[in-house]
Scaffold this active site. Structure first.
Site, short mmCIF file in Angstrom:
data_model
loop_
_atom_site.label_atom_id
_atom_site.label_comp_id
_atom_site.label_asym_id
_atom_site.label_seq_id
_atom_site.Cartn_x
_atom_site.Cartn_y
_atom_site.Cartn_z
N GLU A 13 -7.31 -6.75 -2.77
CA GLU A 13 -6.92 -5.34 -2.60
C GLU A 13 -5.50 -5.24 -3.14
OE1 GLU A 13 -7.35 -2.22 1.08
OE2 GLU A 13 -6.21 -4.03 1.41
N GLU A 33 0.82 -1.21 0.00
CA GLU A 33 0.00 0.00 0.00
C GLU A 33 0.86 1.26 0.00
OE1 GLU A 33 -3.02 -0.58 2.98
OE2 GLU A 33 -3.43 -2.59 2.21
N GLU A 75 -9.95 3.44 0.94
CA GLU A 75 -9.87 3.65 2.39
C GLU A 75 -8.88 4.76 2.75
OE1 GLU A 75 -8.82 -0.24 3.76
OE2 GLU A 75 -6.70 0.00 3.30
N PRO A 94 14.29 -2.00 -4.09
CA PRO A 94 13.48 -3.17 -4.42
C PRO A 94 12.02 -2.78 -4.65
CG PRO A 94 14.71 -3.49 -2.36
CD PRO A 94 14.87 -2.07 -2.76
N HIS A 146 -17.32 -10.94 6.45
CA HIS A 146 -15.93 -10.50 6.47
C HIS A 146 -15.13 -11.38 7.41
CE1 HIS A 146 -12.80 -7.34 7.83
NE2 HIS A 146 -12.44 -7.81 6.66
N HIS A 147 -14.00 -11.86 6.93
CA HIS A 147 -13.07 -12.64 7.75
C HIS A 147 -11.78 -11.86 7.91
CE1 HIS A 147 -14.93 -16.80 6.45
NE2 HIS A 147 -15.78 -16.04 7.10
N GLU A 148 -11.67 -11.05 8.93
CA GLU A 148 -10.39 -10.39 9.23
C GLU A 148 -9.58 -11.36 10.07
OE1 GLU A 148 -8.75 -7.40 8.38
OE2 GLU A 148 -7.24 -8.62 9.37
N HIS A 174 -8.15 -9.00 1.12
CA HIS A 174 -7.42 -7.74 1.40
C HIS A 174 -6.09 -8.09 2.06
CE1 HIS A 174 -10.45 -4.38 0.72
NE2 HIS A 174 -10.91 -5.47 0.13
N GLU A 175 -5.14 -7.16 1.96
CA GLU A 175 -3.75 -7.43 2.39
C GLU A 175 -3.32 -8.79 1.85
OE1 GLU A 175 -6.04 -4.88 4.32
OE2 GLU A 175 -6.15 -6.87 5.17
C1 NOJ Z 1 -8.24 -3.20 5.85
C2 NOJ Z 1 -9.16 -3.43 4.71
O1 NOJ Z 1 -8.63 -2.95 3.51
C3 NOJ Z 1 -10.48 -2.79 5.02
O2 NOJ Z 1 -11.34 -2.87 3.91
C4 NOJ Z 1 -11.06 -3.43 6.23
O3 NOJ Z 1 -12.26 -2.79 6.58
C5 NOJ Z 1 -10.09 -3.35 7.41
N1 NOJ Z 1 -8.81 -3.81 7.03
C6 NOJ Z 1 -10.57 -4.18 8.60
O4 NOJ Z 1 -10.54 -5.53 8.26
#
Ligand code: NOJ
Ligand code: CA
Length: 680
Positions: free
Chosen positions: A481, A179, A487, A192, A382-384, A462-463
């Protein structure tokens, strides 16, 4: 049947050197139309090198190849060419979803056998697939008496650009993963760098350097170790181990060079998809591309929380009101974040408390699924993971079963932790810290794809690890992402600059779909901070930044104040029959036209940068003789991202045909969006 259908196929095998032949080369082969020539030869000290020439102009000067290992002697010197073989391949296949319904995979393959003349006398092959718009090549090592697999310390592949040029690139190995904003420098100052790295050579030729089919290998970054134009591979580290560990016969991902006259040509290449294996998941008709809204923007702005408490966002009442809004506007899905247990403490980089089947008390999953079903709306769970990837591994089945049981078609995943801080726990309890782009994570993502597929669920990571065209093989990996998305505009102080999207199209978007989350028509982030965009540009992003799942990221309350422009977001689809890049320069501007999948209508989007710009293009791609009703959303004459006039939009209706040409002015920070409806 909707999946990976083969529409046409041809394959022929050509010449081979006798088995015992040895040569220093060069051995050469051309692309199907003869424009690109690859040569492999043995240069000083018996090193193998390859070159790439396009239309008689050198693109890649002699570039060396090889490997360092952690436990045995390196491979790079004292090599001889032992065989060569070419094969022609021409196949047209169909994507279950995408930017083009059909994709032609037309290449000539050159397979060059190499062997060490003394020492361990190891054998390997270099296989090139030569397209009219670029080259992919990989190393292939058989299992052999002196080599059973490999512990790779470094890959010694070089990319020696034959001319000076300008490169667009993001720094690799920094804490914030992928990012970062793009640097624009001479090739000699690269690295790099994460790939894709896009280069404009002195003669105007554009080259995008990346990799395809990154599976069971670590991601390749590139760096310049000399003052010249030679970039070399730098593999992502393994956690306390070799960068890559392979058993038995092994090969690398494809190292790819897309080559075109201009930036538009780079984007139009299908090489990345073609260098991946066909669909392994079979029928994908259960996945329907589409838009979503979400209990999200208020969280990312800090007004609602993921964690339980007075500001908790994922409450029954909030989710129901988002379902109502989606249903009223023909939007089929609602993303919900912070619906599950695990967010209350410090989850950033520490996700072992997350329960992917454990809703919070104020989120009634069964009731909400039923409420949505009545209204034709599904939730996106959502699975964080907080970067605790092994913990997530242990819950994959549980999490995706829960999603399927509640009718979710898509899950959004996340790995929020600093680069190099993914938590891996081996079966014996050993804890390691991995990179998001390392070999172990490349395999983790395949486990996620396979488990999600078992439950007929798609995912949007994401990430993530970078995109390398694996959506061909695992078409339930629908988006990711992997760059700075919207964001950043929610936060104060470090917003995406106006040129960001014109950079993304010719760099990050070459990896495949991006979950950018466009459409913030309020143009406001937290603390009432201004987003560096016009309102018309937000609409353009729906055409310019491709994903089969696209968010309308603003809140229902904000959309209610912008219903005239929100109409375009309602109308625009997310699945395409074909795509044409009408003009563009990396980081400056781009205009893209896309035809609706299975339909006759077209949509066009254009974005610029911080300067006022004109976009002029012919509509000669439209069907001759058909009249199209055009709805044009363009920057008002006084629009400017730096003033309140960022909201100035002119909406016009016109009738257009393939004989017309449009000249549209983009304001500073601006853009335009057009719907072209074929009259029947
Ligand atoms: C970063 C993600 O890009 C975002 O979309 C998300 O809401 C937050 N992390 C929390 O998981
Ligand atoms: Ca610019």
């Amino acid at each position: 049947m909707q999946f990976g259908r083969l529409l046409a196929f041809a394959c022929t095998l050509a010449f081979a050197l006798p088995a015992d032949a040895q040569t220093a080369g060069p051995v050469t082969a051309t692309s199907p139309d003869g424009s690109i020539v690859v040569a492999v030869k043995i240069v000083e000290d018996g090193r193998a090198a390859y070159t790439v020439t396009r239309k008689r102009t050198p693109i890649i000067a002699p570039s060396k190849l090889g490997f360092l290992f952690t436990d045995v002697a390196k491979i790079d010197r004292r090599l001889t060419i032992t065989s060569q073989e070419t094969r022609d391949f021409d196949q047209t296949w169909e994507q279950p979803w995408g930017e083009w319904r059909t994709v032609r995979n037309h290449y000539r393959e050159l397979k060059v056998g190499l062997k060490e003349t003394d020492g361990l006398k190891r054998d390997f092959a270099l296989t090139f697939r030569i397209y009219d718009d670029g080259v992919g090549f990989r190393y292939e090592f058989p299992d052999q008496p002196n080599m059973h697999g490999a512990n790779i310390a470094e890959e010694l592949t070089e990319f020696a650009f034959a001319q000076d040029g300008t490169a667009w690139w993001k720094p690799a190995f920094q804490w914030n993963r992928e990012e970062y904003l793009y640097n624009k420098t001479a090739i000699s100052a690269v690295g790099p760098a994460d790939t894709p790295v896009t280069v404009k050579l002195g003669d105007g030729t554009h080259v995008a350097l990346h990799e395809a089919a990154l599976v069971d290998y670590s991601g390749m970054t590139v760096a310049n170790g000399s003052a010249g134009n030679t970039l070399h591979a730098v593999l992502t580290p393994g956690a306390g181990r070799p960068k890559v560990e392979k058993k038995g016969a092994w090969s690398t991902p494809w190292r790819t060079l897309i080559i075109a006259n201009d930036a538009a040509g780079i984007y139009q290449s299908r090489l990345m998809l073609n260098l991946n294996e066909p669909n392994k998941l079979g029928d994908m008709s259960w996945f329907k591309p589409g838009k979503f809204v979400g209990v999200w923007w208020n969280m990312i702005k800090g007004e609602w929380s993921w964690a339980r408490g007075p500001k908790h966002g994922a409450t029954n009442a909030n989710v129901k009101s988002y379902i109502d809004f989606a249903a009223a506007n023909g939007i089929p899905q609602v993303l919900v974040e912070g619906w599950n247990v695990g967010w209350d403490g410090d989850w950033f980089g520490n996700g072992n408390d997350f329960d992917f089947a454990g809703p919070t008390a104020d989120f009634d999953a069964a009731m909400l699924a039923a409420y949505g079903k009545k209204k034709g709306v599904r939730l996106i769970g959502h699975h964080e993971t907080g970067g605790s990837a092994s913990h997530y591994d242990t819950q994959l089945d549980r999490g995706f079963k829960f999603a399927a049981d509640h009718g979710y078609m898509v899950v959004k995943t996340g790995y929020v932790t600093d680069a190099g801080q993914i938590e891996r726990v081996d079966p014996d309890g050993t804890k390691l810290r991995e990179w998001h782009e390392g070999q172990w994570m490349s395999n983790h993502f395949i486990r996620v794809a396979e488990t999600a597929a078992k439950y007929k669920v798609a995912f949007d990571s994401h990430e993530p690890i970078k995109g390398t065209g694996l959506q061909r093989t695992y078409p339930n990996w629908v988006a990711r992402e992997g760059s700075r998305g919207m964001e950043y505009n929610a936060w104060t102080g470090n917003k995406n600059p106006p040129e960001h999207e014109a950079n993304l199209v010719f760099t990050r978007m070459l990896e495949g779909p991006m979950d950018f989350t466009p459409g913030v028509l309020s143009l406001k982030g937290s603390e009432d901070s201004d987003i560096l965009s016009t309102e018309a540009k937000q609409l353009a992003l729906y055409v310019v930044l491709y994903s089969p799942v696209v968010m309308a990221a603003d809140t229902p309350e904000n959309y209610a104040k912008h219903m005239n422009t929100f109409k375009f977001i309602r109308d625009v689809p997310t699945d395409w029959e074909e795509t044409r890049v009408l003009n563009g320069e990396v980081g400056d501007f781009v205009t893209i036209a896309r035809k609706v999948r299975g339909g006759k209508d077209w949509f066009i989007g254009g974005v610029g940068d911080e300067q006022a710009r004109d976009s002029s293009f012919a509509l000669d791609f439209l069907t001759p003789g058909v009249r199209y009703e055009a709805e044009i959303y363009r920057d008002g004459d006084d629009a400017d991202y730096r003033t309140e006039k960022r909201h100035s939009v002119t909406i016009e209706k016109r009738v257009l045909t393939s004989a017309d040409r449009l000249n549209l002015r983009m304001a500073p920070g601006g853009g335009f969006a057009i719907r072209l409806k074929a009259r029947t």
